[in-house]
Write an enzyme that holds these catalytic residues in place. Sequence first.
Site, PDB file in Angstrom:
ATOM      1  CE  LYS A  52      12.107 -32.601  29.684  1.00 26.36           C
ATOM      2  NZ  LYS A  52      11.790 -33.989  29.324  1.00 26.36           N
ATOM      3  CE1 TYR A 274      41.840 -37.099  47.189  1.00 26.40           C
ATOM      4  CE2 TYR A 274      40.559 -35.632  45.776  1.00 26.40           C
ATOM      5  CZ  TYR A 274      41.023 -35.995  47.035  1.00 26.40           C
ATOM      6  OH  TYR A 274      40.652 -35.251  48.127  1.00 26.40           O
ATOM      7  CG  MET A 322      33.325 -32.156  46.964  1.00 20.69           C
ATOM      8  SD  MET A 322      33.007 -32.591  48.681  1.00 20.69           S
ATOM      9  CE  MET A 322      32.392 -34.259  48.497  1.00 20.69           C
TER      10      MET A 322
END
Length: 384
Positions: A52, A274, A322
């Site tokens: 799966k 950050y 990101m």
Amino acid sequence: MPPVNAPYRPEGLTARPLHARIHPDAVAHNLARLRAALPAGPAAPRLWATVKADAYGHGVSRVLSALRGADGLAVLHLDEARACRRLGWEGPILVYGGLYSPADALLMDTPDLHLVITHAAQLDWLAQAPLAHPPAIWLRFAGDIHHTGFSATAYRAAYDAARALSRRGVIGDVGHLNHYARADEPDGVGDADKVFRDTIAGLPGPVSTSNSAALLKHGARAADTQWVRPGLALYGASPFADTSAAQLGLRPAMSLHSQVVGIQRVAAGAGVGYGGAFSAPEIMDVGIVTCGYADGYPRHAPTGTPVLVDGVRTRLLGRVSMDMMAVDLGPVPHALIGAPVTLWGADGLAVEEVAASAGTIAADLWTSLSARVPAHLAGAAAAR
């Protein structure tokens, strides 16, 4: 300008160096290792290989050849089962999710399907469907995990209803399925297994109970079933906090790699990333690695999460962004731009170690990799 290494580029990949390597040979090895943990002979349990979530993020199409030694495949839903058929799998397929609506019965267009049944309405849907290939079904016991399934008091009524459908030829065999909530613990299945066995006492049909943890830690109980259902261990991760995959004889089937794409000399007291989540205690060299949370690397991975730069163990610094992360080059003073980076799964950096540092599990890391991370076959499979 910092000196630059000649970068490594796997053939056929994009210019960005972040990529995963998939090792089908490791999957085949792990399958054999799990098979060896079971008793041999005609009464040996058969093995569903759980694929799966696109084989736990490894890609069913990439690892299917390594799973030919399994007795069946286990998927979540019928679309996944149909995809396995398109890839050439002809053996049995277990569908954990069963049917989500009456319309799902229209997707049952292939023989040798096994459906997990978790509530009575699913039996009604089967009774009303025009099934060209009657599926075998497995009644799920709610057990101690209480996700889906029948309670101890409702189980026998569900079994009687299923057997009535079987006698009419609507469905095939009726089996009994349980999933333990605490199989990774030394005493995690005894009480739960007794409740399950008491519930199904006197009810004919095959039994399936064991995932990777139950198979490896509670082998005697796994041996007393007809089917086992490993998933995590097939791909080379340990299901136990106190035992590594290597100690279990498992090999990693996925490794994640990138490069240093920038080097910053940071002053003492300056912040990195950050929010300045890491403050440099002294002048230090920081490597910038192209991999971020948009690639599936966990944003919440803290400073100290292990990383390998040019084969040397070092650590993540500050907050994952990101598209990139910062790493400590103190232990790797020779590192240049283009230096190879291993994020998990190779060179002694186990995926479980990275996952534990980030407060999660290996399967979460594997299945979180985004579509923008290319993957390619490694080792002998790459040449085929």
